[in-house]
Design a protein around this motif. Structure first.
Motif, PDB file in Angstrom:
ATOM      1  N   ARG A  49       0.923  -1.192   0.036  1.00  0.00           N
ATOM      2  CA  ARG A  49      -0.069  -0.129  -0.045  1.00  0.00           C
ATOM      3  C   ARG A  49       0.868   1.157  -0.092  1.00  0.00           C
ATOM      4  O   ARG A  49       0.580   2.176  -0.659  1.00  0.00           O
ATOM      5  N   ASP A  50       1.962   1.088   0.723  1.00  0.00           N
ATOM      6  CA  ASP A  50       2.818   2.627   0.959  1.00  0.00           C
ATOM      7  C   ASP A  50       3.429   2.688  -0.290  1.00  0.00           C
ATOM      8  O   ASP A  50       3.842   3.709  -0.829  1.00  0.00           O
ATOM      9  N   VAL A  51       4.046   1.835  -0.930  1.00  0.00           N
ATOM     10  CA  VAL A  51       4.775   1.882  -2.146  1.00  0.00           C
ATOM     11  C   VAL A  51       4.049   2.306  -3.224  1.00  0.00           C
ATOM     12  O   VAL A  51       4.393   3.076  -4.190  1.00  0.00           O
ATOM     13  N   ALA A  52       3.024   1.515  -3.411  1.00  0.00           N
ATOM     14  CA  ALA A  52       1.879   2.241  -4.311  1.00  0.00           C
ATOM     15  C   ALA A  52       1.762   3.770  -4.259  1.00  0.00           C
ATOM     16  O   ALA A  52       1.432   4.040  -5.347  1.00  0.00           O
ATOM     17  N   SER A  53       1.557   4.333  -3.175  1.00  0.00           N
ATOM     18  CA  SER A  53       1.365   5.634  -3.372  1.00  0.00           C
ATOM     19  C   SER A  53       2.742   6.696  -3.156  1.00  0.00           C
ATOM     20  O   SER A  53       2.473   7.751  -2.931  1.00  0.00           O
ATOM     21  N   ALA A  54       3.531   5.852  -3.306  1.00  0.00           N
ATOM     22  CA  ALA A  54       4.865   6.836  -2.977  1.00  0.00           C
ATOM     23  C   ALA A  54       5.345   7.611  -4.269  1.00  0.00           C
ATOM     24  O   ALA A  54       4.913   6.958  -5.378  1.00  0.00           O
TER      25      ALA A  54
END
Length: 169
Positions: free
Chosen positions: A66-71
């Motif tokens: 989730r975090d990498v997708a929104s980074a």
């Protein structure tokens, strides 16, 4: 004859030898039973520990994806994965020398937003790595984040978690 007649009289009860044999059989059976109980307890503890570690790894994988997708930008510095978004907020995953991975989220003004810990088996080896998604221009293309966890009971089967950023349109 009187002695012979006494011997022929049957006594009620058990002899000392019969009691000792029975007692030794009962003690051997109890020892075996206690050994099995100890084995079952140890096996149950290992199974529950393994289940907790698998659950933590799944939770880590979900949060990381989730975090990498929104980074916006992704970088690995030593044992830290730093994810920065367009609004200058930052999420840092750090491999601790002990048995956990930390996740700290900060706002644009460096105020802590959230903090989390993922418990991984302390004997495990954990590594972050960036891989280019395509070979065309690895410097400008977004990178794929690879987290590898090698568990001590499965050294030849490491767990690989891959997380990709959203591709620009």
């Amino acid at each position: 004859m009187e002695n012979g007649a006494r011997r022929m009289i049957r006594r009620n009860g058990y002899t000392l030898i019969e009691m000792l044999i029975t007692l030794s059989i009962v003690i051997a059976m109890l020892g075996g039973t206690l050994g099995l109980v100890r084995l079952v307890r140890t096996s149950s503890k290992h199974a529950s520990d393994a289940a907790i570690h698998r659950q933590e790894i799944r939770r880590l994988a979900n949060d990381l994806r989730r975090d990498v997708a929104s980074a916006g930008t992704i970088e690995v510095i030593e044992s830290s994965l730093i994810l920065k978004s367009a609004d200058d907020s930052q999420i840092t995953y750090e491999l601790a020398p002990s048995a956990w991975i930390s996740r700290d989220a900060e706002s644009a003004d460096a105020q802590p937003i959230a903090s989390d810990r993922y418990l991984i088996d302390e004997r495990s080896q954990v590594n972050f790595r960036l891989q280019p998604i395509s070979d065309e221009d690895p410097e400008t293309e977004p990178s794929l984040v690879e987290l590898t966890i090698t568990l001590p009971d499965r050294p030849d089967q490491p767990i690989q978690i891959l997380a990709a950023p959203r591709m620009p349109n």
